[in-house]
Design a protein around this motif. Structure first.
Motif, PDB file in Angstrom:
ATOM      1  N   VAL A  43     -11.578  22.579 -38.630  1.00 54.15           N
ATOM      2  CA  VAL A  43     -10.741  23.504 -37.856  1.00 54.15           C
ATOM      3  C   VAL A  43      -9.472  22.795 -37.366  1.00 54.15           C
ATOM      4  O   VAL A  43      -8.357  23.337 -37.464  1.00 54.15           O
ATOM      5  CB  VAL A  43     -11.524  24.082 -36.664  1.00 54.15           C
ATOM      6  N   MET A  44      -9.628  21.565 -36.834  1.00 55.89           N
ATOM      7  CA  MET A  44      -8.477  20.786 -36.382  1.00 55.89           C
ATOM      8  C   MET A  44      -7.495  20.560 -37.524  1.00 55.89           C
ATOM      9  O   MET A  44      -6.273  20.675 -37.353  1.00 55.89           O
ATOM     10  CB  MET A  44      -8.942  19.433 -35.828  1.00 55.89           C
ATOM     11  N   GLN A  47      -5.644  23.841 -38.438  1.00 57.07           N
ATOM     12  CA  GLN A  47      -4.639  24.174 -37.433  1.00 57.07           C
ATOM     13  C   GLN A  47      -3.368  23.355 -37.619  1.00 57.07           C
ATOM     14  O   GLN A  47      -2.265  23.833 -37.360  1.00 57.07           O
ATOM     15  CB  GLN A  47      -5.198  23.932 -36.024  1.00 57.07           C
ATOM     16  N   GLY A  48      -3.529  22.107 -38.082  1.00 61.92           N
ATOM     17  CA  GLY A  48      -2.381  21.231 -38.231  1.00 61.92           C
ATOM     18  C   GLY A  48      -1.588  21.452 -39.491  1.00 61.92           C
ATOM     19  O   GLY A  48      -0.407  21.109 -39.557  1.00 61.92           O
ATOM     20  N   GLN A 184       0.922  16.511 -40.861  1.00 67.15           N
ATOM     21  CA  GLN A 184       0.351  17.550 -41.724  1.00 67.15           C
ATOM     22  C   GLN A 184      -0.482  16.953 -42.850  1.00 67.15           C
ATOM     23  O   GLN A 184      -1.524  17.508 -43.216  1.00 67.15           O
ATOM     24  CB  GLN A 184       1.475  18.428 -42.266  1.00 67.15           C
ATOM     25  N   SER A 187      -3.625  16.085 -41.316  1.00 71.27           N
ATOM     26  CA  SER A 187      -4.454  17.273 -41.089  1.00 71.27           C
ATOM     27  C   SER A 187      -5.244  17.642 -42.334  1.00 71.27           C
ATOM     28  O   SER A 187      -6.409  18.048 -42.251  1.00 71.27           O
ATOM     29  CB  SER A 187      -3.568  18.448 -40.654  1.00 71.27           C
TER      30      SER A 187
END
Length: 226
Positions: A43-44, A47-48, A184, A187
């Motif tokens: 999820v983290m 989101q990124g 990114q 991420s």
């Protein structure tokens, strides 16, 4: 630099609490925590990276990074080192656990901006904020990975300390765009790490780490022609 040391000590302090608590948590509960941490890591990561306007660049960076990482065989070398530190009781060994913790705590932009602002203008608010976050998360990580939290704190100290010490040199290269792209790419690696934590697929995430350097190298090369 003292703030970065405090950040590492916060991880150690939170980790010590987690290790103490770990002795009172059943294996079933630890496995449950590990599974939800894998989901949260994905999820983290999503989101990124979902808001990214540089997806093609990120894809190219990960492609080039994977070629370089597999050529060097980063994962194989780490596995070789890890075998020397593997525990006899079947727990996750120190090295692989430390790398997982380090990736989660240090692939974001905060781990770059914090020490950069501290080194360039003497502002430590971001570092202290990160120390609180890392110390809290260390409790959870230590309950899963045990003593791996301590070498993870050392890796964090080396990484952020290195950025702090060379902040004046790397400032022209680490533009807001480069920092965004590094975050990114990190991420995406978090998503891969979460997949690996959930045992959905062996991703060998460390082999993709050179991708983080691609935005910096691209900026340097571009600077010679513009």
């Amino acid at each position: 630099m003292i703030a970065i040391i405090i950040n590492a000590l916060a991880v150690c302090a939170g980790g010590t609490v987690g290790i103490v608590l770990r002795n009172h948590i059943s294996k079933r509960h630890i496995n449950s925590i590990f599974s939800i941490m894998g989901v949260l890591t994905i999820v983290m990561g999503l989101q990124g990276v979902i808001p990214s306007d540089h997806m093609i660049f990120i894809m190219i960076a990960l492609f080039l990074g994977s070629i370089l990482g597999n050529f060097i065989d980063i994962s194989g070398k780490i596995d070789s080192i890890s075998e020397r530190f593997s525990s006899e009781d079947g727990e996750t060994n120190l090295i692989s656990g430390a790398i997982t913790i380090f990736l989660i705590q240090c692939t974001g932009a905060l781990a770059i901006l914090g020490p950069m602002k501290a080194g360039l203008v003497g502002e430590y608010d971001l570092i202290y904020f990160k120390a609180i976050l890392d110390g809290a998360s260390a409790i959870i990580f230590a309950s899963i990975y045990g003593k791996s939290i301590y070498p993870a704190a050392l890796l964090l100290l080396i990484y952020q300390g290195g950025i702090f010490l060379v902040s004046n040199i790397i400032e022209p290269v680490l533009t807001p765009l480069v920092i965004e792209q590094i975050g990114q790419i990190g991420s995406v690696l978090l998503v891969a790490l979460g997949i690996e934590m959930l045992e959905l697929k062996k991703m060998k995430v460390v082999n993709y780490l050179p991708a983080i350097l691609i935005p910096i190298l691209y900026t340097l090369i571009r600077g010679f022609f513009i």
